[in-house]
Design a protein around this motif. Structure first.
Motif, short mmCIF file in Angstrom:
data_model
loop_
_atom_site.label_atom_id
_atom_site.label_comp_id
_atom_site.label_asym_id
_atom_site.label_seq_id
_atom_site.Cartn_x
_atom_site.Cartn_y
_atom_site.Cartn_z
N LEU A 133 42.51 -72.36 27.40
CA LEU A 133 42.10 -71.79 28.74
C LEU A 133 40.81 -70.98 28.77
O LEU A 133 40.17 -70.77 29.78
N GLU A 171 48.03 -82.04 30.36
CA GLU A 171 48.58 -80.95 29.48
C GLU A 171 47.62 -79.55 30.11
O GLU A 171 48.24 -78.62 30.25
N LEU A 172 46.36 -79.87 30.40
CA LEU A 172 45.44 -78.60 30.79
C LEU A 172 45.87 -78.31 32.18
O LEU A 172 45.83 -77.06 32.38
N ARG A 207 48.70 -78.30 33.56
CA ARG A 207 50.11 -77.54 33.56
C ARG A 207 49.91 -76.42 32.81
O ARG A 207 50.62 -75.43 33.23
N LYS A 208 49.03 -76.13 31.82
CA LYS A 208 48.69 -74.97 31.44
C LYS A 208 48.27 -73.87 32.50
O LYS A 208 48.57 -72.66 32.41
N CYS A 209 47.14 -74.42 33.28
CA CYS A 209 46.56 -73.70 34.42
C CYS A 209 47.70 -73.10 35.23
O CYS A 209 47.89 -72.02 36.06
N ASN A 223 50.99 -72.84 34.67
CA ASN A 223 51.87 -71.84 34.05
C ASN A 223 50.98 -70.40 34.13
O ASN A 223 51.77 -69.46 34.30
N GLN A 224 49.75 -70.44 33.92
CA GLN A 224 49.13 -69.44 34.02
C GLN A 224 48.93 -68.74 35.36
O GLN A 224 49.13 -67.38 35.35
N THR A 241 46.57 -66.00 27.16
CA THR A 241 47.71 -66.65 28.02
C THR A 241 49.15 -66.49 27.02
O THR A 241 50.00 -66.07 27.57
N ASP A 242 48.95 -66.64 25.71
CA ASP A 242 49.99 -66.64 24.96
C ASP A 242 49.63 -66.49 23.49
O ASP A 242 48.47 -66.72 23.31
N GLU A 255 47.65 -69.36 21.77
CA GLU A 255 46.23 -69.73 22.08
C GLU A 255 45.26 -68.66 21.86
O GLU A 255 44.14 -68.45 22.08
#
Length: 465
Positions: free
Chosen positions: A2, A22-23, A25-27, A29-30, A449-450, A453
């Motif tokens: 991200l 996937e990208l 979904r990451k956004c 979740n963020q 983010t975690d 990453e």
């Protein structure tokens, strides 16, 4: 992932190192992890995932549609979006499925927006998980758009800029915010505030990213008669640029009351940086700048009243008990005088640029981001007018301008500087901004983010004012 630039993440998508699904979904979740920032009013999770799946199908063929294909982005909630409500953060349009008045993004009907840097600055000891800390504002009115990009919820955001509404939050949130030449980007779908000044704005984390978005969006639109033909532009900004033939103007009138020592120090630092690299730096005068705030607000009130008359409480909105029957009595008298002053302000810019100046270097805001507790103690309209002192003359002249983050203040918060260019020289403006960005090496937000990453975040050395 991200924390990557648009160019980097686009390359990762093409190479198959990450999928659009996937990208996205990451956004999403963020967005959920940072919901306390209140950056979003509506999250189109289902639609976003469907579009990501379609992007993956295109990517599998090896023929993506363009540099932004598969890249998640955010849109300010005053752009009409098909099958999605558009509220303008107002009670009036809560149910409008397709108004805004700028401030520090603190007065919206859905609550104030929090600046991610209030939680993430390396100079502050506040916990990412603690939403009740003494937080700072984003600036406005595109504060939600800026917070979304700064918090790594999206890679770019569209805002609107009538008097500084993308550049102001861009500066306070440590981002690049571009206000293009009037007419270069279509306003179709943007709910109008001040037709003669409104432009869509672009908010990203780098100048390169802003240029990539501009290149995709610029040009004529048959649905917006004010759009103009975009000039020919190269595929990307040059990595190496010789600034020795440039003349950088420093408007003496922009030494405004209330300019913080940190902002003044960065302004002086950047001017010296240009001069040391061989550019000619000279003081210039924009004599009618002192009248610009008053002029802007007269024009703004007149055009807003005209545009907002459509929201009369019949189909959308609610009826007000306030008597407005006398509001139009002096419109013609003040409007005409303001239009005359606007022409003089525009002529000031033309005179300076005709003298050989390539770009103007100015502060973007008076200071770094204010504490919310301090901001709400003051008259919001007056405070907002003060914050626009460096940005709104550009809108009245229709010129391009971009804010570039320079350093962190003594409080550990971002400070941005503004470059102002000539009409339709947006690409030249961004080329100079990219050179400035390279020299300044602004620290990337420490907003991981975690733990998985953290290794993918680009490390930079924080620079204090």
């Amino acid at each position: 992932m991200l924390g990557l630039s648009i160019k980097e993440v686009s390359q990762a998508l093409k190479e198959g190192r990450v999928s659009a699904t996937e990208l996205t979904r990451k956004c999403i979740n963020q967005i959920k992890k940072t919901s306390y920032l209140n950056a979003f009013i509506t999250v189109t999770e289902e639609s976003a995932m469907e579009q990501a799946q379609r992007a993956d199908k295109r990517l599998c063929t090896g023929k993506p549609l363009g540099p932004l294909d598969g890249v998640p982005f955010s849109v300010k909630d005053n752009f009409c979006t098909e099958y999605v409500r558009t509220t303008c953060a107002s009670n009036m349009l809560k149910a409008f499925p397709l108004f805004w008045v700028r401030a520090g993004s603190t007065d919206g009907a859905f609550g104030p927006v929090r600046n991610p840097w209030g939680y993430a600055s390396p100079y502050r000891e506040q916990s990412l998980e603690d939403p009740d800390v003494d937080w700072v504002i984003t600036g406005g009115s595109s504060g939600g758009s800026a917070a979304a990009v700064a918090a790594l919820c999206s890679f770019l955001a569209l805002g609107s800029d009538t008097g500084g509404s993308t550049r102001n939050p861009g500066s306070l949130c440590g981002l690049v915010a571009l206000k293009p030449t009037y007419g270069l980007l279509s306003r179709h779908g943007l709910i109008p505030l001040v037709n003669s000044m409104d432009v869509p704005g672009i908010i990203t984390r780098s100048v390169h990213d802003a240029a990539a978005v501009l290149r995709v969006l610029q040009g004529r639109d048959k649905k917006d008669s004010t759009t103009i033909q975009a000039p020919d532009t190269p595929p990307s900004l040059p990595e190496l640029f010789d600034i020795r033939d440039l003349c950088i103007g420093i408007p003496k009138e922009y030494h405004a009351p209330g300019l913080s020592p940190d902002s003044l120090a960065q302004w002086s630092r950047a001017a010296a940086m240009f001069e040391q690299a061989g550019a000619r730096v000279q003081e210039v005068s924009l004599p009618h700048t002192r009248y610009s705030i008053v002029c802007y607000h007269v024009l703004c009130c007149c055009e807003v009243a005209s545009n907002m008359a459509r929201f009369d409480g019949l189909e959308y909105g609610h009826r007000s008990a306030v008597d407005t029957s006398t509001d139009a009595i002096n419109y013609e008298h003040y409007f005409k005088k303001a239009q005359q002053m606007r022409r003089l302000i525009s002529e000031d810019f033309k005179t300076v640029f005709n003298s050989g100046v390539d770009v103007l270097l100015t502060p973007t805001t008076l200071s770094d981001a204010a504490r919310f507790a301090d901001f709400i103690q003051e008259d919001n309209r007056t405070r907002s007018a003060q914050e626009d002192v460096f940005t709104q003359p550009v809108n009245m002249a229709g010129l391009p301008a971009v804010t570039v983050p320079t350093a962190l203040s003594s409080r550990g918060l971002p400070i941005g500087l503004q470059l102002i260019g000539q009409t339709l020289q947006d690409w030249k403006l961004l080329t100079i901004a990219h050179w400035m960005e390279q020299q300044l090496n602004f620290p990337m937000i420490n907003f991981h983010t975690d733990s998985n990453e953290r290794g993918e975040q680009r490390e930079r050395t924080p620079t204090a004012a």
